[in-house]
Write a protein that holds these residues in place. Structure first.
Motif, PDB file in Angstrom:
ATOM      1  N   ASP A   1       0.841  -1.201   0.000  1.00 52.70           N
ATOM      2  CA  ASP A   1       0.000   0.000   0.000  1.00 52.70           C
ATOM      3  C   ASP A   1       0.875   1.249   0.000  1.00 52.70           C
ATOM      4  O   ASP A   1       0.517   2.268  -0.579  1.00 52.70           O
ATOM      5  CB  ASP A   1      -0.898   0.002   1.238  1.00 52.70           C
ATOM      6  CG  ASP A   1      -1.874  -1.157   1.224  1.00 52.70           C
ATOM      7  OD1 ASP A   1      -2.619  -1.303   0.241  1.00 52.70           O
ATOM      8  OD2 ASP A   1      -1.863  -1.943   2.194  1.00 52.70           O
ATOM      9  N   ARG A   2       2.014   1.154   0.683  1.00 53.10           N
ATOM     10  CA  ARG A   2       2.993   2.234   0.668  1.00 53.10           C
ATOM     11  C   ARG A   2       4.382   1.639   0.586  1.00 53.10           C
ATOM     12  O   ARG A   2       4.631   0.543   1.096  1.00 53.10           O
ATOM     13  CB  ARG A   2       2.889   3.112   1.929  1.00 53.10           C
ATOM     14  CG  ARG A   2       1.665   3.994   1.982  1.00 53.10           C
ATOM     15  CD  ARG A   2       1.792   5.076   3.052  1.00 53.10           C
ATOM     16  NE  ARG A   2       1.903   4.538   4.391  1.00 53.10           N
ATOM     17  CZ  ARG A   2       2.941   4.738   5.195  1.00 53.10           C
ATOM     18  NH1 ARG A   2       3.997   5.451   4.782  1.00 53.10           N
ATOM     19  NH2 ARG A   2       2.956   4.238   6.418  1.00 53.10           N
ATOM     20  N   ILE A   3       5.296   2.387  -0.041  1.00 55.80           N
ATOM     21  CA  ILE A   3       6.671   1.904  -0.219  1.00 55.80           C
ATOM     22  C   ILE A   3       7.647   2.997   0.186  1.00 55.80           C
ATOM     23  O   ILE A   3       7.457   4.174  -0.167  1.00 55.80           O
ATOM     24  CB  ILE A   3       6.939   1.519  -1.691  1.00 55.80           C
ATOM     25  CG1 ILE A   3       5.960   0.436  -2.149  1.00 55.80           C
ATOM     26  CG2 ILE A   3       8.381   1.043  -1.871  1.00 55.80           C
ATOM     27  CD1 ILE A   3       5.964   0.208  -3.648  1.00 55.80           C
ATOM     28  N   ILE A   4       8.678   2.606   0.941  1.00 52.43           N
ATOM     29  CA  ILE A   4       9.777   3.533   1.236  1.00 52.43           C
ATOM     30  C   ILE A   4      11.060   2.906   0.698  1.00 52.43           C
ATOM     31  O   ILE A   4      11.467   1.827   1.124  1.00 52.43           O
ATOM     32  CB  ILE A   4       9.902   3.796   2.752  1.00 52.43           C
ATOM     33  CG1 ILE A   4       8.613   4.444   3.273  1.00 52.43           C
ATOM     34  CG2 ILE A   4      11.104   4.691   3.029  1.00 52.43           C
ATOM     35  CD1 ILE A   4       8.624   4.735   4.758  1.00 52.43           C
ATOM     36  N   VAL A   5      11.673   3.594  -0.255  1.00 55.18           N
ATOM     37  CA  VAL A   5      12.930   3.119  -0.838  1.00 55.18           C
ATOM     38  C   VAL A   5      14.073   3.790  -0.097  1.00 55.18           C
ATOM     39  O   VAL A   5      14.098   5.013   0.060  1.00 55.18           O
ATOM     40  CB  VAL A   5      13.014   3.441  -2.339  1.00 55.18           C
ATOM     41  CG1 VAL A   5      14.290   2.848  -2.942  1.00 55.18           C
ATOM     42  CG2 VAL A   5      11.795   2.896  -3.076  1.00 55.18           C
ATOM     43  N   THR A   6      15.024   2.995   0.359  1.00 60.02           N
ATOM     44  CA  THR A   6      16.094   3.529   1.203  1.00 60.02           C
ATOM     45  C   THR A   6      17.412   2.834   0.889  1.00 60.02           C
ATOM     46  O   THR A   6      17.546   2.157  -0.136  1.00 60.02           O
ATOM     47  CB  THR A   6      15.709   3.364   2.696  1.00 60.02           C
ATOM     48  OG1 THR A   6      16.693   3.992   3.509  1.00 60.02           O
ATOM     49  CG2 THR A   6      15.582   1.895   3.077  1.00 60.02           C
ATOM     50  N   SER A   7      18.373   2.978   1.779  1.00 56.47           N
ATOM     51  CA  SER A   7      19.676   2.350   1.586  1.00 56.47           C
ATOM     52  C   SER A   7      19.680   0.935   2.142  1.00 56.47           C
ATOM     53  O   SER A   7      18.843   0.571   2.966  1.00 56.47           O
ATOM     54  CB  SER A   7      20.767   3.167   2.291  1.00 56.47           C
ATOM     55  OG  SER A   7      20.470   3.278   3.676  1.00 56.47           O
ATOM     56  N   ASP A   8      20.624   0.137   1.671  1.00 52.75           N
ATOM     57  CA  ASP A   8      20.893  -1.183   2.231  1.00 52.75           C
ATOM     58  C   ASP A   8      22.367  -1.133   2.618  1.00 52.75           C
ATOM     59  O   ASP A   8      22.757  -0.319   3.433  1.00 52.75           O
ATOM     60  CB  ASP A   8      20.570  -2.278   1.202  1.00 52.75           C
ATOM     61  CG  ASP A   8      20.479  -3.657   1.835  1.00 52.75           C
ATOM     62  OD1 ASP A   8      21.534  -4.182   2.235  1.00 52.75           O
ATOM     63  OD2 ASP A   8      19.373  -4.212   1.934  1.00 52.75           O
ATOM     64  N   ASN A   9      23.201  -1.955   2.011  1.00 52.96           N
ATOM     65  CA  ASN A   9      24.651  -1.802   2.134  1.00 52.96           C
ATOM     66  C   ASN A   9      25.131  -1.131   0.847  1.00 52.96           C
ATOM     67  O   ASN A   9      25.455  -1.805  -0.126  1.00 52.96           O
ATOM     68  CB  ASN A   9      25.334  -3.162   2.309  1.00 52.96           C
ATOM     69  CG  ASN A   9      24.972  -3.829   3.623  1.00 52.96           C
ATOM     70  OD1 ASN A   9      24.850  -3.163   4.647  1.00 52.96           O
ATOM     71  ND2 ASN A   9      24.785  -5.131   3.600  1.00 52.96           N
ATOM     72  N   SER A  10      25.191   0.180   0.833  1.00 51.07           N
ATOM     73  CA  SER A  10      25.497   0.905  -0.401  1.00 51.07           C
ATOM     74  C   SER A  10      26.933   0.705  -0.868  1.00 51.07           C
ATOM     75  O   SER A  10      27.252   0.893  -2.044  1.00 51.07           O
ATOM     76  CB  SER A  10      25.222   2.402  -0.221  1.00 51.07           C
ATOM     77  OG  SER A  10      23.856   2.620   0.030  1.00 51.07           O
ATOM     78  N   ARG A  11      27.806   0.365   0.087  1.00 51.88           N
ATOM     79  CA  ARG A  11      29.212   0.155  -0.223  1.00 51.88           C
ATOM     80  C   ARG A  11      29.765   1.384  -0.955  1.00 51.88           C
ATOM     81  O   ARG A  11      29.576   2.489  -0.483  1.00 51.88           O
ATOM     82  CB  ARG A  11      29.405  -1.148  -1.008  1.00 51.88           C
ATOM     83  CG  ARG A  11      28.961  -2.381  -0.205  1.00 51.88           C
ATOM     84  CD  ARG A  11      29.220  -3.678  -0.938  1.00 51.88           C
ATOM     85  NE  ARG A  11      28.830  -4.823  -0.132  1.00 51.88           N
ATOM     86  CZ  ARG A  11      27.602  -5.340  -0.098  1.00 51.88           C
ATOM     87  NH1 ARG A  11      26.642  -4.815  -0.866  1.00 51.88           N
ATOM     88  NH2 ARG A  11      27.306  -6.359   0.673  1.00 51.88           N
TER      89      ARG A  11
END
Length: 491
Positions: free
Chosen positions: A397-407
């Protein structure tokens, strides 16, 4: 141990020097060489061990193994023995096994390969057999265990020296079984060559590691190679719900046992009931409860049961023990908080894994808001980034795109590549917050009462890699902080 015994069957094509040397250590890192060491020069993807032969000799190496297309200098009168081999990677695996007296032959070694489910399956197998009174070893992404002693791990499949040294410790500790994750990269780099597997399990094959393998066909080939190399006394336990299952065993010498949650197989499973508390399953006609959640975990449980049967376990006792097993850390791990909000932490970092988790959460909490927070790892397979967005959009219903291990990649660039997979609908229901801690806070604080918030990608990890720095980052701690803040605000 004598050099002659250590290099047995390693593919030596030429030896210059004495084979009667007493070797005290085997290593492929010149910095670890000590007096009396055997140094194996391996061509890596970043460095070539042949460039460090001189340093290894200076540090006290008395024997060098090198590949036949290299010509290391050997001084006249030198007492260092040089062994030329066709492949130093292959030789390292065989040499490591020989040096530790082939410990895998003294254990019932079970390996699992596949894209998703490896950690869950080996961890639960380890816990299952330990709970039934057997002393066991575990080699996994999360940690390595010799009995109850824990050792940290760096790779899904360790290098041959570490693998054999840990298995040797298992033998010394009286372990009867060892359960091991086998990655495609580990197979391709011959980290598991020379090991004697009693059971090999195939879970599934989906999109992953194409940054390393280049093509899906090559990724499949490396997975299949594991089963090609199983011996005739081994058993291949195969998930035929995956279309690649039968391909895996086309050339295997092992006995083949199949399992399925959808069709006829040697072992079958049906989900009768499911909730956040677990599932009621029917396995081979017998009902069994599991604390694990999700239909993909029904397949994992069936894989565990099938492997146990291949090892000669009793069906009834196995199902009773399965009902007591706890989920692996960071796999559909549920934390409940204020306003009846459920935060789910899961390691899902591939399109298929994310699809499985979101589908499960949607089925369990029908009609309630489902918030999906995820990112993608930097310096890894970029082609799966937009695919992850498409999966998130389908169920959330909602999405938040963020960092993971960006390296070493810019987080913003990774986020842009993820967002390229959204349709106008996906863009409308998504926001981007590069700081993962802030993203988690926003996801929970803005969730509606009764909502489910999925934090995907980190799972069991308690760190985040930004640039070249590995920083402490435990999502459980962050969730606890946010819930405490919400309780304070409510008061």
């Amino acid at each position: 141990m004598r050099l002659e015994d250590i290099i047995r069957d390693c593919g030596a094509v030429e030896v210059k020097g004495s084979l009667g040397l007493d070797i005290t250590k085997v290593c492929d890192d010149s910095r670890e060489v000590k007096e009396g060491s055997l140094f194996v020069a391996v061509k890596g993807h970043g460095t070539d061990g042949h460039a460090y032969i001189g340093k290894a000799i200076e540090a006290g190496a008395t024997a060098i193994v090198y590949e036949e297309d290299c010509q290391p200098e050997r001084s006249e009168g030198s007492d260092v023995t040089f062994v030329k081999v066709a492949s130093s990677r292959h030789a390292l695996a065989i040499i490591a096994a020989n040096f530790y007296d082939n410990p895998s032959r003294k254990l019932s070694l079970v390996g699992i390969t596949g894209t998703n489910g490896k950690t869950t399956t080996v961890t639960l197998l380890y816990n299952l057999f330990m709970a039934q009174g057997y002393n066991c070893g575990l080699l996994s992404t999360i940690a390595n265990y010799v009995g109850t002693r824990r050792f940290e791990t760096a790779n899904t499949t360790a290098d041959p020296i570490i693998i054999n040294s840990l298995m040797d410790e298992m033998v010394q500790a009286g372990c009867e079984y060892c359960f091991m994750e086998v990655s495609s990269i580990g197979v391709e780099q011959e980290r598991v060559s020379g090991l004697d597997f009693k059971v090999g399990i195939f879970s599934n094959l989906t999109h992953d590691h194409l940054d390393y393998h280049g093509t899906f066909a090559e990724y499949l080939r490396c997975k299949k190679l594991f089963f090609d190399n199983l011996g005739p006394k081994a058993t291949a336990v195969i998930n035929i719900d995956d279309k690649h299952g039968e391909v895996m065993v086309q050339n295997t010498k092992a006995k083949v046992t199949t399992f399925s949650c959808k069709s006829i197989a040697d072992h079958t499973c049906k989900v009768l009931e499911e909730s956040f508390e677990g599932m009621l399953l029917k396995i081979d006609g017998r009902e069994a409860w599991t604390k694990l959640v999700g239909r993909h975990n029904a397949s994992n449980i069936l894989a565990i049961y099938s492997a146990a049967m291949a090892l000669g376990a009793d069906p009834e006792e196995t199902l009773v023990a399965i009902s007591k097993l706890e989920p692996a850390p960071g796999r559909l791990e549920v934390i409940r908080g204020p306003k009846d909000i459920s935060v789910v932490i899961d390691y899902a970092h591939t399109p298929d894994a994310l699809d499985n988790v979101l589908k499960t959460l949607r089925e369990i909490d029908k009609g309630k808001e489902l918030v999906c927070l995820f990112g993608c790892g930097g310096d890894r397979d970029r082609t799966k980034r937009p695919e992850m967005a498409k999966v998130a959009e389908e169920y959330s219903d909602r999405i938040i795109v963020t960092s993971d291990n960006s390296r070493t990649e810019k987080t913003e660039d990774i986020i842009d590549e993820i967002k390229s997979g959204f349709s106008p609908k996906g863009l409308a229901i998504s926001i981007s917050i590069a700081d993962r801690k802030e993203a988690i806070r926003a996801a929970i604080m803005t969730a509606s009462p009764g909502a489910t918030v999925l934090l995907a990608g980190k799972g069991h990890e308690t760190y985040q890699i930004i640039g070249t720095q590995k920083r402490h980052f435990d999502e459980r701690e962050i969730v606890s902080e946010v819930f405490k803040l919400m309780e304070t605000i409510e008061k």
